[in-house]
Every structure is written in C-alpha cells, then in structure tokens.
Motif scaffolding. Structure first.
Motif, PDB file in Angstrom:
ATOM      1  N   THR A 107      92.175  41.758  82.140  1.00 51.02           N
ATOM      2  CA  THR A 107      91.098  42.639  81.690  1.00 51.02           C
ATOM      3  C   THR A 107      91.207  42.900  80.193  1.00 51.02           C
ATOM      4  OG1 THR A 107      90.892  43.672  83.847  1.00 51.02           O
ATOM      5  CG2 THR A 107      90.069  44.931  81.973  1.00 51.02           C
ATOM      6  N   GLU A 111      88.225  41.923  77.510  1.00 50.32           N
ATOM      7  CA  GLU A 111      87.610  42.919  76.632  1.00 50.32           C
ATOM      8  C   GLU A 111      87.863  42.597  75.163  1.00 50.32           C
ATOM      9  OE1 GLU A 111      89.138  46.640  78.065  1.00 50.32           O
ATOM     10  OE2 GLU A 111      87.891  46.575  79.872  1.00 50.32           O
ATOM     11  N   ASP A 114      85.808  39.558  74.403  1.00 51.55           N
ATOM     12  CA  ASP A 114      84.435  39.674  74.879  1.00 51.55           C
ATOM     13  C   ASP A 114      84.021  38.380  75.585  1.00 51.55           C
ATOM     14  OD1 ASP A 114      82.033  40.960  75.378  1.00 51.55           O
ATOM     15  OD2 ASP A 114      81.116  40.283  73.496  1.00 51.55           O
TER      16      ASP A 114
END
Length: 153
Positions: A107, A111, A114
């Motif tokens: 994760t 993030e 992106d």
C-alpha cells in the motif's frame, strides 16, 4: 563547578539535537528486529561485521545505513521494480516513510508511486506503529549520521 555543569549541560543538549527525534525505543526495537526482521535481514557494516541479525541472510537487503539511504539502492541486491522506482523518484528512508512502509509495504508503494499495480517484495508487515518506530530507532544507530556524530564526540 557551575561553569563545568553549564558546559556539560550545553554539550548534552547540543548532542541531543544533532538527530531527528525518533519516537521509538532502541532496546525494544532490537528485540523486535531479532524476533521479526532477522529472518530476512541483517545489519552488516562495510568491514563485513554482522552488527545485528544472522550472518549470510540475503532474503532482504542489508539494513546497515538504511536511515537516510535512497530506497532500493543497496548494490548487489535485487529489488522489486516498484521499490527501485520509488527510490529513483526520490524516496530516501526516514522515519516518516519507514513507518507506513513497515506497516503495509505494498500500500505504501502504491500511494507513493500513485500506481495501483505497484508491489513490494517484502511480504512481512509489522503489526503496529509503536513497534515500527522501535525498529527504526534501533536501526538509526547504524546510520551514517549517527556514526558521524559519534566520531565528533
């Protein structure tokens, strides 16, 4: 005597401000490293001395100097493409980045980059933020900044 106390207090204050304030407990971090991290990682200095972990662990990269190092940049270690991309994009390991990475590596990379397809090769997750901060505090003692400050003392 008063001048000596003031000088000592001043030197201690200066030494304490030389590093960012890491929120973790290095002793607890050492215990967590031993129970959770050393199965894949070790901390081996440039002279080849294993400072933490088990000799010859190569599943994960050597964590010597990880604090302040560009992500995905240990010579000779084969990183996943997403971590290399994050390092090339400027990710340098610091406490604020390592905590979310240790809690959920995939994760974090998704993030950071992106990119929903980003993946981490590190499948292990630290269970809570306090433990992550403890591990980081432990690893900080093996960083270049820490060694430079010790050399100045």
């Amino acid at each position: 005597m008063t001048k000596l106390l003031h000088a000592t207090f001043g030197a201690m204050t200066l030494a304490m401000t030389a590093f960012p304030a890491f929120a973790g407990d290095p002793a607890a971090g050492e215990a967590a490293f031993t129970s959770q991290c050393q199965n894949c990682h070790n901390v081996t200095n440039d002279a080849g001395e294993v400072l933490a972990g088990r000799p010859n662990m190569r599943t994960g990269p050597n964590l010597y100097g990880v604090i302040g190092r560009q992500a995905g940049s240990v010579d000779g270690f084969r990183y996943g493409a997403s971590l290399v991309d994050a390092g090339a994009a400027g990710l340098v390991w610091a406490e604020d980045d390592l905590v979310p990475y240790l809690l959920d590596p995939t994760t974090f990379l998704r993030e950071t980059l992106d990119e929903r397809r980003a993946r981490s090769q590190m499948s292990f997750r630290v269970r809570d933020e306090a433990t992550a901060r403890d591990i980081i505090a432990f690893l900080t003692q093996f960083s270049e900044a820490q060694e430079e400050a010790e050399g100045e003392s």
